[in-house]
Write a protein that holds these residues in place. Structure first.
Motif, PDB file in Angstrom:
ATOM      1  N   PHE A 167      54.007  33.045  35.030  1.00  0.00           N
ATOM      2  CA  PHE A 167      54.652  31.754  35.274  1.00  0.00           C
ATOM      3  C   PHE A 167      54.545  30.845  34.053  1.00  0.00           C
ATOM      4  CE2 PHE A 167      54.058  32.689  39.922  1.00  0.00           C
ATOM      5  CZ  PHE A 167      55.393  32.627  40.241  1.00  0.00           C
ATOM      6  N   ALA A 168      53.422  30.942  33.334  1.00  0.00           N
ATOM      7  CA  ALA A 168      53.260  30.104  32.138  1.00  0.00           C
ATOM      8  C   ALA A 168      54.291  30.448  31.075  1.00  0.00           C
ATOM      9  CB  ALA A 168      51.850  30.258  31.575  1.00  0.00           C
ATOM     10  N   GLY A 169      54.790  31.694  31.089  1.00  0.00           N
ATOM     11  CA  GLY A 169      55.787  32.095  30.109  1.00  0.00           C
ATOM     12  C   GLY A 169      57.208  31.776  30.488  1.00  0.00           C
ATOM     13  N   LEU A 170      57.463  31.337  31.728  1.00  0.00           N
ATOM     14  CA  LEU A 170      58.823  30.987  32.138  1.00  0.00           C
ATOM     15  C   LEU A 170      59.209  29.626  31.559  1.00  0.00           C
ATOM     16  CD1 LEU A 170      58.852  32.072  35.904  1.00  0.00           C
ATOM     17  CD2 LEU A 170      59.788  33.301  33.935  1.00  0.00           C
ATOM     18  N   PRO A 171      60.456  29.451  31.157  1.00  0.00           N
ATOM     19  CA  PRO A 171      60.876  28.159  30.583  1.00  0.00           C
ATOM     20  C   PRO A 171      60.758  27.030  31.598  1.00  0.00           C
ATOM     21  CG  PRO A 171      62.487  29.886  30.120  1.00  0.00           C
ATOM     22  CD  PRO A 171      61.528  30.451  31.128  1.00  0.00           C
ATOM     23  N   VAL A 172      60.013  26.004  31.252  1.00  0.00           N
ATOM     24  CA  VAL A 172      59.839  24.873  32.154  1.00  0.00           C
ATOM     25  C   VAL A 172      61.126  24.062  32.279  1.00  0.00           C
ATOM     26  CG1 VAL A 172      59.032  23.295  30.368  1.00  0.00           C
ATOM     27  CG2 VAL A 172      58.264  22.986  32.733  1.00  0.00           C
ATOM     28  N   GLU A 173      62.039  24.207  31.306  1.00  0.00           N
ATOM     29  CA  GLU A 173      63.292  23.438  31.331  1.00  0.00           C
ATOM     30  C   GLU A 173      64.143  23.799  32.548  1.00  0.00           C
ATOM     31  OE1 GLU A 173      61.633  23.541  27.351  1.00  0.00           O
ATOM     32  OE2 GLU A 173      62.202  25.132  28.771  1.00  0.00           O
ATOM     33  N   LEU A 174      64.040  25.042  33.029  1.00  0.00           N
ATOM     34  CA  LEU A 174      64.815  25.440  34.203  1.00  0.00           C
ATOM     35  C   LEU A 174      64.377  24.658  35.438  1.00  0.00           C
ATOM     36  CD1 LEU A 174      64.889  29.313  33.684  1.00  0.00           C
ATOM     37  CD2 LEU A 174      66.701  27.661  33.205  1.00  0.00           C
ATOM     38  N   GLU A 175      63.072  24.506  35.607  1.00  0.00           N
ATOM     39  CA  GLU A 175      62.572  23.733  36.750  1.00  0.00           C
ATOM     40  C   GLU A 175      62.893  22.252  36.582  1.00  0.00           C
ATOM     41  OE1 GLU A 175      58.529  24.480  37.738  1.00  0.00           O
ATOM     42  OE2 GLU A 175      58.686  26.649  37.485  1.00  0.00           O
ATOM     43  N   PHE A 186      58.248  22.085  44.705  1.00  0.00           N
ATOM     44  CA  PHE A 186      58.166  23.369  45.409  1.00  0.00           C
ATOM     45  C   PHE A 186      59.548  24.003  45.553  1.00  0.00           C
ATOM     46  CE2 PHE A 186      58.047  26.074  49.186  1.00  0.00           C
ATOM     47  CZ  PHE A 186      56.957  26.885  48.873  1.00  0.00           C
ATOM     48  N   GLY A 187      60.579  23.167  45.730  1.00  0.00           N
ATOM     49  CA  GLY A 187      61.929  23.704  45.810  1.00  0.00           C
ATOM     50  C   GLY A 187      62.343  24.381  44.513  1.00  0.00           C
ATOM     51  N   ALA A 188      61.949  23.799  43.371  1.00  0.00           N
ATOM     52  CA  ALA A 188      62.246  24.413  42.083  1.00  0.00           C
ATOM     53  C   ALA A 188      61.498  25.735  41.939  1.00  0.00           C
ATOM     54  CB  ALA A 188      61.874  23.463  40.953  1.00  0.00           C
ATOM     55  N   PHE A 189      60.268  25.766  42.423  1.00  0.00           N
ATOM     56  CA  PHE A 189      59.509  27.025  42.394  1.00  0.00           C
ATOM     57  C   PHE A 189      60.182  28.073  43.275  1.00  0.00           C
ATOM     58  CE2 PHE A 189      56.579  29.298  45.281  1.00  0.00           C
ATOM     59  CZ  PHE A 189      56.135  30.284  44.400  1.00  0.00           C
ATOM     60  N   TRP A 190      60.573  27.679  44.479  1.00  0.00           N
ATOM     61  CA  TRP A 190      61.123  28.636  45.446  1.00  0.00           C
ATOM     62  C   TRP A 190      62.487  29.187  45.006  1.00  0.00           C
ATOM     63  CZ3 TRP A 190      59.182  31.286  49.352  1.00  0.00           C
ATOM     64  CH2 TRP A 190      60.053  31.891  50.258  1.00  0.00           C
ATOM     65  N   ARG A 191      63.317  28.325  44.439  1.00  0.00           N
ATOM     66  CA  ARG A 191      64.684  28.740  44.114  1.00  0.00           C
ATOM     67  C   ARG A 191      64.862  29.202  42.669  1.00  0.00           C
ATOM     68  NH1 ARG A 191      68.989  24.736  47.197  1.00  0.00           N
ATOM     69  NH2 ARG A 191      68.030  24.837  49.272  1.00  0.00           N
ATOM     70  N   ILE A 192      63.982  28.774  41.776  1.00  0.00           N
ATOM     71  CA  ILE A 192      64.162  29.103  40.359  1.00  0.00           C
ATOM     72  C   ILE A 192      63.072  30.061  39.865  1.00  0.00           C
ATOM     73  CG2 ILE A 192      64.395  28.187  38.037  1.00  0.00           C
ATOM     74  CD1 ILE A 192      66.653  27.386  39.923  1.00  0.00           C
ATOM     75  N   SER A 193      61.824  29.623  39.948  1.00  0.00           N
ATOM     76  CA  SER A 193      60.741  30.394  39.326  1.00  0.00           C
ATOM     77  C   SER A 193      60.425  31.674  40.082  1.00  0.00           C
ATOM     78  CB  SER A 193      59.478  29.527  39.222  1.00  0.00           C
ATOM     79  OG  SER A 193      59.701  28.421  38.381  1.00  0.00           O
ATOM     80  N   LEU A 194      60.411  31.608  41.411  1.00  0.00           N
ATOM     81  CA  LEU A 194      60.035  32.790  42.185  1.00  0.00           C
ATOM     82  C   LEU A 194      61.004  33.956  41.987  1.00  0.00           C
ATOM     83  CD1 LEU A 194      57.973  33.952  44.138  1.00  0.00           C
ATOM     84  CD2 LEU A 194      59.339  33.047  46.030  1.00  0.00           C
ATOM     85  N   PRO A 195      62.335  33.737  42.020  1.00  0.00           N
ATOM     86  CA  PRO A 195      63.233  34.876  41.727  1.00  0.00           C
ATOM     87  C   PRO A 195      63.047  35.437  40.324  1.00  0.00           C
ATOM     88  CG  PRO A 195      64.432  33.117  42.831  1.00  0.00           C
ATOM     89  CD  PRO A 195      63.096  32.555  42.483  1.00  0.00           C
ATOM     90  N   LEU A 196      62.798  34.570  39.343  1.00  0.00           N
ATOM     91  CA  LEU A 196      62.588  35.056  37.983  1.00  0.00           C
ATOM     92  C   LEU A 196      61.286  35.846  37.860  1.00  0.00           C
ATOM     93  CD1 LEU A 196      63.698  31.928  35.898  1.00  0.00           C
ATOM     94  CD2 LEU A 196      64.953  34.058  36.238  1.00  0.00           C
ATOM     95  N   ALA A 197      60.329  35.544  38.727  1.00  0.00           N
ATOM     96  CA  ALA A 197      59.022  36.204  38.676  1.00  0.00           C
ATOM     97  C   ALA A 197      58.955  37.438  39.570  1.00  0.00           C
ATOM     98  CB  ALA A 197      57.927  35.219  39.085  1.00  0.00           C
ATOM     99  N   ALA A 198      60.101  37.889  40.094  1.00  0.00           N
ATOM    100  CA  ALA A 198      60.098  39.049  40.994  1.00  0.00           C
ATOM    101  C   ALA A 198      59.470  40.294  40.372  1.00  0.00           C
ATOM    102  CB  ALA A 198      61.524  39.338  41.471  1.00  0.00           C
TER     103      ALA A 198
END
Length: 281
Positions: A167-175, A186-198
């Motif tokens: 997660f630390a390596g994912l671009p924070v700009e997307l969230e 949490f919505g940004a985590f659920w819809r943006i970060s979690l799919p990228l971290a699959a």
């Protein structure tokens, strides 16, 4: 003359290096694969053939070991127990650990990360006595609940430790863009970060499941005949007077197949998660 020979020497050097790497990879593969090949071969031998050094890979195979193991019923029951405990503990651990890892990685909770590291390095055997006392007082020893909880003690820090760097390596700009559009954190985590971290989630979950499937110590102490898992069942093939090598190898081959299938089915996510974690960590 030397200028014309240099490219040829460089090509020869690259070819030699390629051959050396291939030989090294082959030797390492052989060292790791040989015990597995021997195990599967021994599963089709009689006990006499297993202990006879003159019998190599050329023998008449028999299915008597598999037939005896399956007819006994305990290995099938214990595989079901291991599958149940491994699946439940892995799912619960992922539900807890993945959001926690996102919070630690995104908000730089260094103290929390240090606590996770301590939980990873504490020997689990040092907790068996207090755990057994507490769980016995609660009447949970011998139940699936105590096995799931004990496995989660290792699975939760394992998944968190893998996912924090991911997660630390994912671009924070997307969230930040998602939150600008009206999503909560949490919505940004659920819809943006979690799919990228699959891929990372799949990798961490598979490693946690493999740990649960192979764990012997917790199952030996906390399980009974009804909740016994596969490592304890394998141990039952070893007695004081003798060892049923044929049955032991057949049972070991049977319990290896589900893990290998899980690794093959999740190979795409496993490779992607490991390479992403390596490059981003």
């Amino acid at each position: 003359m030397s200028a014309t020979l240099s490219p040829a020497r460089a090509r020869r050097g690259r070819r030699v290096g390629s051959w050396l790497r291939g030989i090294a990879i082959g030797v390492v593969t052989l060292v790791f694969a040989l015990p597995v090949v021997w195990m599967f071969a021994a599963a089709f031998k009689t006990n006499v053939q297993v202990t006879d050094p003159s019998v190599g890979l050329w023998f008449t195979p028999t299915l008597d070991n598999f037939r005896a193991v399956v007819e006994a019923g305990q290995i099938v029951r214990s595989m079901g127990n291991s599958l149940l405990v491994g699946a439940v503990s892995t799912v619960l651990s992922a539900v807890i650990a993945v959001p926690a890892a996102w919070a630690v990685g995104r908000f730089s909770m260094h103290r929390t990360g240090s606590v996770i590291l301590v939980a990873r390095i504490v020997p689990a055997i040092s907790l068996l006595v207090p755990w057994y006392y507490l769980f016995a007082r609660m009447g949970l020893v011998g139940s699936y609940t105590v096995l799931v909880l004990s496995h989660m003690f290792v699975s939760v820090p394992l998944i968190m430790w893998i996912m924090i760097s991911f997660f630390a390596g994912l671009p924070v700009e997307l969230e930040e863009a998602a939150r600008t559009d009206g999503l909560s954190a949490f919505g940004a985590f659920w819809r943006i970060s979690l799919p990228l971290a699959a891929p990372g989630t799949a990798t961490a979950s598979l490693l946690a499941f493999v740990f649960s499937w192979n764990n012997f110590m917790f199952a030996l102490v906390f399980s009974d005949d009804r909740t016994q898992t596969v490592p304890v069942t394998l141990f039952n093939f070893i007695s004081y007077a003798s060892t049923d090598w044929g049955g032991l190898m057949a049972a070991a081959a049977l319990i290896t197949v589900p893990v290998v299938l899980a690794a093959l089915l999740g190979q795409k996510y496993l490779v992607a998660g490991l390479t992403s974690g390596a490059s981003k960590g």
